[in-house]
Every structure is written in C-alpha cells, then in structure tokens.
Write a protein that holds these residues in place. Structure first.
Motif, PDB file in Angstrom:
ATOM      1  N   GLY A  48       0.841  -1.175   0.000  1.00  0.00           N
ATOM      2  CA  GLY A  48       0.000   0.000   0.000  1.00  0.00           C
ATOM      3  C   GLY A  48       0.886   1.239   0.000  1.00  0.00           C
ATOM      4  O   GLY A  48       1.688   1.431  -0.894  1.00  0.00           O
ATOM      5  N   LEU A  49       0.728   2.034   1.039  1.00  0.00           N
ATOM      6  CA  LEU A  49       1.544   3.231   1.172  1.00  0.00           C
ATOM      7  C   LEU A  49       2.551   3.100   2.298  1.00  0.00           C
ATOM      8  O   LEU A  49       3.124   4.082   2.750  1.00  0.00           O
ATOM      9  CB  LEU A  49       0.645   4.456   1.425  1.00  0.00           C
ATOM     10  N   MET A  50       2.753   1.865   2.768  1.00  0.00           N
ATOM     11  CA  MET A  50       3.643   1.664   3.912  1.00  0.00           C
ATOM     12  C   MET A  50       4.867   0.855   3.508  1.00  0.00           C
ATOM     13  O   MET A  50       4.774  -0.073   2.707  1.00  0.00           O
ATOM     14  CB  MET A  50       2.917   0.918   5.051  1.00  0.00           C
ATOM     15  N   LEU A  51       6.002   1.226   4.052  1.00  0.00           N
ATOM     16  CA  LEU A  51       7.217   0.437   3.905  1.00  0.00           C
ATOM     17  C   LEU A  51       7.323  -0.507   5.090  1.00  0.00           C
ATOM     18  O   LEU A  51       7.361  -0.082   6.240  1.00  0.00           O
ATOM     19  CB  LEU A  51       8.444   1.348   3.843  1.00  0.00           C
ATOM     20  N   VAL A  52       7.346  -1.793   4.817  1.00  0.00           N
ATOM     21  CA  VAL A  52       7.350  -2.796   5.881  1.00  0.00           C
ATOM     22  C   VAL A  52       8.689  -3.518   5.875  1.00  0.00           C
ATOM     23  O   VAL A  52       9.139  -3.987   4.818  1.00  0.00           O
ATOM     24  CB  VAL A  52       6.203  -3.816   5.662  1.00  0.00           C
ATOM     25  N   PRO A  53       9.351  -3.624   7.023  1.00  0.00           N
ATOM     26  CA  PRO A  53      10.641  -4.314   7.045  1.00  0.00           C
ATOM     27  C   PRO A  53      10.478  -5.802   6.797  1.00  0.00           C
ATOM     28  O   PRO A  53       9.570  -6.439   7.309  1.00  0.00           O
ATOM     29  CB  PRO A  53      11.173  -4.041   8.458  1.00  0.00           C
ATOM     30  N   LEU A  54      11.331  -6.337   5.961  1.00  0.00           N
ATOM     31  CA  LEU A  54      11.392  -7.786   5.754  1.00  0.00           C
ATOM     32  C   LEU A  54      12.594  -8.318   6.513  1.00  0.00           C
ATOM     33  O   LEU A  54      13.726  -8.186   6.074  1.00  0.00           O
ATOM     34  CB  LEU A  54      11.539  -8.094   4.258  1.00  0.00           C
ATOM     35  N   TYR A  55      12.374  -8.893   7.673  1.00  0.00           N
ATOM     36  CA  TYR A  55      13.470  -9.387   8.474  1.00  0.00           C
ATOM     37  C   TYR A  55      14.009 -10.697   7.906  1.00  0.00           C
ATOM     38  O   TYR A  55      13.282 -11.516   7.382  1.00  0.00           O
ATOM     39  CB  TYR A  55      13.003  -9.636   9.916  1.00  0.00           C
ATOM     40  N   SER A  56      15.310 -10.871   8.040  1.00  0.00           N
ATOM     41  CA  SER A  56      15.916 -12.138   7.679  1.00  0.00           C
ATOM     42  C   SER A  56      15.642 -13.154   8.780  1.00  0.00           C
ATOM     43  O   SER A  56      15.721 -12.834   9.960  1.00  0.00           O
ATOM     44  CB  SER A  56      17.434 -11.959   7.524  1.00  0.00           C
ATOM     45  N   TRP A  57      15.291 -14.370   8.413  1.00  0.00           N
ATOM     46  CA  TRP A  57      15.021 -15.416   9.404  1.00  0.00           C
ATOM     47  C   TRP A  57      16.113 -16.470   9.363  1.00  0.00           C
ATOM     48  O   TRP A  57      15.941 -17.584   9.833  1.00  0.00           O
ATOM     49  CB  TRP A  57      13.667 -16.059   9.125  1.00  0.00           C
ATOM     50  N   GLY A  58      17.300 -16.102   8.822  1.00  0.00           N
ATOM     51  CA  GLY A  58      18.350 -17.080   8.609  1.00  0.00           C
ATOM     52  C   GLY A  58      19.201 -17.405   9.811  1.00  0.00           C
ATOM     53  O   GLY A  58      20.105 -18.222   9.712  1.00  0.00           O
ATOM     54  N   PHE A  59      18.953 -16.775  10.970  1.00  0.00           N
ATOM     55  CA  PHE A  59      19.798 -16.999  12.129  1.00  0.00           C
ATOM     56  C   PHE A  59      19.421 -18.304  12.816  1.00  0.00           C
ATOM     57  O   PHE A  59      18.299 -18.492  13.261  1.00  0.00           O
ATOM     58  CB  PHE A  59      19.660 -15.827  13.102  1.00  0.00           C
ATOM     59  N   SER A  60      20.369 -19.213  12.886  1.00  0.00           N
ATOM     60  CA  SER A  60      20.157 -20.508  13.544  1.00  0.00           C
ATOM     61  C   SER A  60      21.207 -20.667  14.627  1.00  0.00           C
ATOM     62  O   SER A  60      22.401 -20.774  14.343  1.00  0.00           O
ATOM     63  CB  SER A  60      20.265 -21.643  12.522  1.00  0.00           C
ATOM     64  N   TYR A  61      20.761 -20.684  15.874  1.00  0.00           N
ATOM     65  CA  TYR A  61      21.679 -20.697  17.006  1.00  0.00           C
ATOM     66  C   TYR A  61      22.210 -22.097  17.276  1.00  0.00           C
ATOM     67  O   TYR A  61      21.467 -23.080  17.246  1.00  0.00           O
ATOM     68  CB  TYR A  61      20.963 -20.175  18.253  1.00  0.00           C
ATOM     69  N   GLU A  62      23.511 -22.185  17.538  1.00  0.00           N
ATOM     70  CA  GLU A  62      24.148 -23.431  17.943  1.00  0.00           C
ATOM     71  C   GLU A  62      24.763 -23.250  19.321  1.00  0.00           C
ATOM     72  O   GLU A  62      25.514 -22.302  19.555  1.00  0.00           O
ATOM     73  CB  GLU A  62      25.239 -23.832  16.944  1.00  0.00           C
ATOM     74  N   VAL A  63      24.451 -24.175  20.232  1.00  0.00           N
ATOM     75  CA  VAL A  63      24.983 -24.091  21.587  1.00  0.00           C
ATOM     76  C   VAL A  63      26.496 -24.307  21.538  1.00  0.00           C
ATOM     77  O   VAL A  63      26.962 -25.334  21.044  1.00  0.00           O
ATOM     78  CB  VAL A  63      24.330 -25.126  22.518  1.00  0.00           C
ATOM     79  N   PRO A  64      27.288 -23.355  22.041  1.00  0.00           N
ATOM     80  CA  PRO A  64      28.749 -23.496  21.981  1.00  0.00           C
ATOM     81  C   PRO A  64      29.276 -24.379  23.108  1.00  0.00           C
ATOM     82  O   PRO A  64      28.613 -24.562  24.137  1.00  0.00           O
ATOM     83  CB  PRO A  64      29.242 -22.060  22.156  1.00  0.00           C
ATOM     84  N   SER A  65      30.458 -24.905  22.911  1.00  0.00           N
ATOM     85  CA  SER A  65      31.121 -25.671  23.978  1.00  0.00           C
ATOM     86  C   SER A  65      32.082 -24.726  24.691  1.00  0.00           C
ATOM     87  O   SER A  65      33.290 -24.752  24.480  1.00  0.00           O
ATOM     88  CB  SER A  65      31.880 -26.864  23.399  1.00  0.00           C
ATOM     89  N   ILE A  66      31.512 -23.836  25.520  1.00  0.00           N
ATOM     90  CA  ILE A  66      32.276 -22.806  26.218  1.00  0.00           C
ATOM     91  C   ILE A  66      32.106 -22.992  27.717  1.00  0.00           C
ATOM     92  O   ILE A  66      30.996 -23.174  28.211  1.00  0.00           O
ATOM     93  CB  ILE A  66      31.802 -21.394  25.833  1.00  0.00           C
ATOM     94  N   THR A  67      33.200 -22.973  28.430  1.00  0.00           N
ATOM     95  CA  THR A  67      33.168 -22.955  29.889  1.00  0.00           C
ATOM     96  C   THR A  67      33.840 -21.676  30.363  1.00  0.00           C
ATOM     97  O   THR A  67      35.026 -21.470  30.086  1.00  0.00           O
ATOM     98  CB  THR A  67      33.909 -24.167  30.485  1.00  0.00           C
ATOM     99  N   PRO A  68      33.102 -20.808  31.059  1.00  0.00           N
ATOM    100  CA  PRO A  68      33.730 -19.568  31.518  1.00  0.00           C
ATOM    101  C   PRO A  68      34.919 -19.843  32.433  1.00  0.00           C
ATOM    102  O   PRO A  68      34.910 -20.773  33.238  1.00  0.00           O
ATOM    103  CB  PRO A  68      32.598 -18.876  32.297  1.00  0.00           C
ATOM    104  N   GLU A  69      35.953 -19.006  32.273  1.00  0.00           N
ATOM    105  CA  GLU A  69      37.096 -19.122  33.167  1.00  0.00           C
ATOM    106  C   GLU A  69      36.739 -18.523  34.517  1.00  0.00           C
ATOM    107  O   GLU A  69      35.641 -18.001  34.709  1.00  0.00           O
ATOM    108  CB  GLU A  69      38.319 -18.407  32.574  1.00  0.00           C
ATOM    109  N   VAL A  70      37.646 -18.592  35.451  1.00  0.00           N
ATOM    110  CA  VAL A  70      37.420 -18.041  36.777  1.00  0.00           C
ATOM    111  C   VAL A  70      37.023 -16.580  36.644  1.00  0.00           C
ATOM    112  O   VAL A  70      37.688 -15.813  35.957  1.00  0.00           O
ATOM    113  CB  VAL A  70      38.679 -18.187  37.649  1.00  0.00           C
ATOM    114  N   GLY A  71      35.929 -16.197  37.299  1.00  0.00           N
ATOM    115  CA  GLY A  71      35.427 -14.838  37.176  1.00  0.00           C
ATOM    116  C   GLY A  71      35.455 -14.073  38.472  1.00  0.00           C
ATOM    117  O   GLY A  71      34.800 -13.054  38.608  1.00  0.00           O
TER     118      GLY A  71
END
Length: 595
Positions: free
Chosen positions: A11-34
C-alpha cells in the motif's frame, strides 16, 4: 535514507522484511574463573566484534553478527543470554541505557526503570528516619518498573535486521537445555544471604542444605524459557500486560516484610524513551555519552575536563601503575565532580538543568574555575558544588549512599554500526525477588532494586534533593555507555563502559585517558589498577598498588584503604588500519569475539 535492511512496499507503507536465517548453535564454552583477577590477552578482529561479561552471551552476539545481524540485533541476543547466565547483574526485570551509532547519527535509548505512581519522597523512610540500605534493597519497596525489554524492542524496531523472535532463541535454548554454572555466579550466590530468604530463589539457586549451586553444575531455567518464548512471540506486551505482569505485581505487593505499591497500570504505562545524546569535544576526540537521568557522561567529562587543565606533576604511569601525583589530581577532580553530581543531576523530566542546559556543567571556563580548586593537599570530604548556571529552585546536595551492580556490552558490526549498552538490576540479585511469570515452573527472572538509586532523604533544611523519589520518575544513574569519535574524520574510535555503581564513572574516565593519552590498547587500559573516591575516603584496588604510592597519597591528606574494586569494563577500539581490538575486564569472566 532508508535503514540498512530489505523493504517491501505494501500500500503506502514500507514494511521491514526481516531475515530469518539466524540458527543458534549451543557453543562448547566454559567460563574461566570470574572472581579475582585473571589476565586477559586482548582480541583482534578485522570486521566486527562483540564484548560481554559472560562467554555464552558474547558467543550469542557473535553468532548473530556472523549470520548477518547488526549491532542492535546482537545486543538483544546478548542481553537475553545475560539474563540467564549472569542473573545477579542484569535481565528482563531491570533497566538499561543504550548508545547506538548507525554510521551517521548517534542515538541514546533510555530503558531506565520508573517509580510507581503511588511512590512518595518518604518511600524509604520509617518513623521519619531513612531505612537501613540493605533492608530497603531486599524488599518490594525497591522495585521499579523494568525498562530493558521495551527499550530493546524500540531500538530493534528502528534498526533490527534479524527477526525479534530469532534473537531470543539463544537464551531460550540455553534455558531449556541448561548451562554450566560459572565461578562468578557460584561466588555471588555464596556471598549473598538475602536471596536465600526468597523461597522461589532458594529452591532454584541453592541445594536442600543451603549451599549454592556448584561450579560446573548444569542449570536449566524452564520458567524463564517460557517467559522468553512469550516475549519472542508477543513482544514486550507479554511482560508488561497479562499474566506475567500480574505475577510481577503480586510478588512486589505481597513481599512479607516491606511490600511495594507497583501496579499493573505502572507496567502497562511504561515507555522507553529516545533522548538527545551528549557529545563533548575532548581534544582530538568527541566523546558521546548518556544524558540525565544518567550522571555518567557529565561526571566523567567533568573529571577529564578538569584534569586537562592541571599541570603534569609527574608521569601518569610508573611501572604500569598510576603515579601518586596523577592519582592525587584524578581523585581531587572526582571529589569536585561528585559534589556537582550530588547537587544537580536527576531525571530531566523532573529536575531543571543548571542554567537550563546540562552542557553548562562542561563549559571550559567553568571547569577551569573548578580545576583551580585542586591544590597540593587533598580537600578530603569538603568539596563543594560549584555554580554552573542559575536555578529557579535551590537544591540540596544528596547525602552519599551505596550504588552497585550492572553489566556492560560493547559491539561493532561489519557495517561500522556500534552499540555501547550498560544494563542493570542494581545490586547483585536486585531486590532478591524471583518471579516465575505465574508459570509454576522452576526458576524465572529477578526483579530490580533500582529505586534505591533515589535519595532516601527527599529534602534537607527545607530544600529538595534533585534525585528524590517522585511518581513516574527515573532514578539517577552512574551508567556510562560511551561511544568515541575522531573529531576530524568523524570515524568511530571506540565503544566502552563498565558496571560498578558510582565507581563506573572513575573506571570509564580512567580508561578513556589511558587509551587517548597513555598509548595503551583496550586490554591494557582495562587491566590498570583502580582508585576511586565518592567524595570522602579513597579506595585503591587491593594488592595492586605499591606501598609507597599509597603512603604518598596519605601524605597529601587522603584517607586511603584497600578493597576489591570489581569493575566489568568492556571496550572495542578501532586501530589505525581499520581493524578492531577488544578488551575484557580481567576481574570478570567476559571475553571478546569477532571476525
């Protein structure tokens, strides 16, 4: 110019088309001493970088940037993960200030908490006397209307590239699958007593015999996962209206000792704001920070402006430690700046700026007069506020009281967009009220104690305190999210900030000096030992200063003692070749990631 995202004409509106390509993978990270101090290497990156207080949060932001998201997208993902893995510092039950640069303009997004409509100046008094600070914190009285989620939603609606829903998936996944309890979370749990008094929190964070969860234990948070899924699907309305909001209000109003008066109308009426940033010339740089209700930028730049007009007593650094002569000037400038802070700064919707303009507090001629008050001996606790501009109402200086908490996020994306975001629930574990959103499941999110950032005393000798409690008002903050630019080219130089209560101001000011004048990179600047004063005693970082430096300060009249000063600085700076270099505070468990 249109935002840097795909657009569709409807119509007369600009609508954002978001990318849906983000796929999260759980990392193998252990925080060091904090807890304590552990050297960090510093990190180089060519195109983008993200720095946050926990490796899982940093990685979430990294994956977002890697998938084509921008700095705002990454900030959303990082914050939601921090709510899970660093619940003692920030989360959806708190507030935040976000500075954003889109390659052209700097914006300041205000997600600071607000006082309930029923709040009065006597909120933290009983029988005419101020409450004990710890009693006020661990109560329903201290909970302000949270603003972080609504503020992030506002910034994302304007700038986001990836879908809001996808950006919450890292936190949801980790909440459902579990994460390893870090040393810092374990230590924070072990050191806290008030959290154990909350039945929901005691059951979730402690064992049956009262011990905190052990380092490495897998912690799942099913209640938070459900709440975040609702926010992912429904946006901020899921938190501010409906059953999740009713649960929040019920927990505040039913506190067993000191119930609060926060209402569902307070929640539904909350608005995040966009404010005009304060951008201050500082020799070859322009430093952009947050305006009131934050006192951070004004106080940081007052300190730096006064120091620029001081004679150099001796080299600022001696064997990697600040010299006693430089420390003396830094601490005296801090005393004068904090005196102005205590007299003048508050929520600008309620408090008049001196002379009607906050920048008068940074005028070179005014700071020259203030700097001239710095002598060879310390003024101790006798620093008085100056007169940067006339006021229609005379104000009283706020008495000193504790400030705590917080986390900081710095991000630069491959397009050169940047975020500096400082986020908080105030003290460690906030009000010590855990809310499960009415799910009946284990876990949930912690509510802030941000209202204790207000002055407990509303007036002194008949004169009002600028930062007194008033309905709908935002408490004064020390948070100092900072973006730095080259004055000549206009190019981004750095994103930085820190947690640490009122000491945020000292940490940020000293880091800026070290990066501009002392030839240090971001990591070297963050690793320097700290020294602070809020106007009275001086505190230096325990075990980091030579005895002769401390003794030299005492000879100048400073009352000095050592203590742990646990900043959580994050900084990303752009090098001369255009690449990035990031630093993470060695006192916490954060890291920098980038490509």
């Amino acid at each position: 110019m249109l935002p840097k995202r795909f657009l569709m004409l409807t119509g007369l509106m600009l609508v954002p088309l978001y990318s849906w390509g983000f796929s999260y993978e759980v990392p193998s990270i252990t925080p060091e001493v904090g807890s304590g101090f552990e050297e960090k290497p510093g990190w180089e990156a060519s195109t983008f970088a993200v720095a946050a207080a926990n490796p899982l949060a940093t990685d979430a932001g990294y994956q977002v940037l890697k998938a084509g998201g921008n700095a705002i997208d990454a900030a959303v993902a990082v914050q939601m993960v921090l709510a899970l893995v660093e619940p003692q510092s920030s989360g959806i039950g708190g507030g935040a200030f976000l500075m954003h640069y889109d390659g052209r303009d700097v914006q300041a997004y205000d997600g600071r908490e607000t006082a309930p409509a029923a709040a009065t100046g006597e909120l933290f008094t009983e029988n005419g006397e101020p409450l004990d600070f710890a009693d006020a914190v661990a109560s329903g009285l201290s909970v302000g209307v949270p603003g972080t989620v609504r503020m992030l939603e506002m910034a994302h609606a304007e700038h986001g590239l990836l879908s809001w829903k996808s950006l919450l998936m890292p936190a949801i996944t980790l909440a459902e699958e579990g994460f390893a309890v870090s040393q810092r979370l374990h230590t924070s749990l072990a050191n806290d007593t008030a959290l154990r008094e909350n039945a929901l929190a005691s059951d979730f964070y402690y064992t049956d015999d009262g011990n905190p969860l052990a380092v490495g234990d897998t912690l799942k948070n099913p209640a938070l996962a459900v709440i975040l899924r609702r926010i992912a699907e429904e946006g901020s309305l899921a938190l501010y209206e409906g059953d999740i909001a009713l649960d929040l209000v019920e927990r505040v109003q039913s506190h067993p000792v000191r119930p609060g008066e926060l209402s569902v109308d307070d929640l539904s009426g909350y608005a995040a704001l966009e404010r005009d940033p304060l951008c201050t010339p500082w020799q070859q740089w322009e430093v952009c920070g947050f305006p009131p209700p934050s006192s951070g930028h004004l106080t940081v730049m007052q300190i730096l402006g006064m120091l620029d007009q001081q004679p150099l007593l001796e080299a600022p650094l001696e064997n990697g430690v600040s010299s006693s002569g430089w420390l003396h000037q830094f601490l005296e400038a801090s005393r004068l700046a904090f005196a102005d802070r205590g007299r003048y700064i508050g929520d600008p919707d309620f408090v008049e700026a001196p002379g009607g303009d906050w920048t008068l507090m940074l005028a070179p001629e005014y700071l020259a007069k203030r700097s001239a008050l710095i002598g060879d001996k310390s003024m101790g606790g006798n620093a008085k506020p100056g007169n940067p501009g006339e006021l229609s109402v005379s104000l009283a200086s706020q008495p000193e009281q504790p400030e705590y908490g917080t986390s900081h996020i710095s991000i630069v994306d491959e397009e050169g967009n940047a975020v500096a975001m400082t986020t908080t629930i105030e003290q460690a574990f906030g009000s010590r009220i855990l809310a499960d959103g009415g799910t009946g499941l284990a876990g949930g999110y912690l509510l802030n104690n941000e209202l204790t950032d207000f002055s407990f005393v509303p007036e002194i000798d008949g004169e009002p305190v600028a930062n007194r409690v008033e309905p709908g008002k935002r408490p004064r903050s020390s948070m100092s999210p900072t973006l730095v630019f080259d004055q000549e080219s206009g190019e981004l130089v750095a994103s930085l900030g820190s947690p640490g209560g009122a000491a945020i101001i000292h940490y940020t000011a000293r880091t800026l000096l070290a990066m501009r004048d002392w030839g240090l990179n971001a990591q070297e600047a963050l690793s320097l030992p700290h020294a602070i004063t809020l106007g009275g005693d001086v505190f230096v970082e325990e075990g980091r200063f030579p005895d002769d430096t401390i003794e030299a300060l005492r000879e100048r009249g400073h009352s000095v003692s050592e203590r742990e000063l646990t900043s959580g600085l994050q900084a990303i700076m752009r090098l001369d070749d255009g690449s990035l270099y990031g630093g993470a505070d060695p006192r916490r468990e954060g890291i920098v990631m980038g490509d």
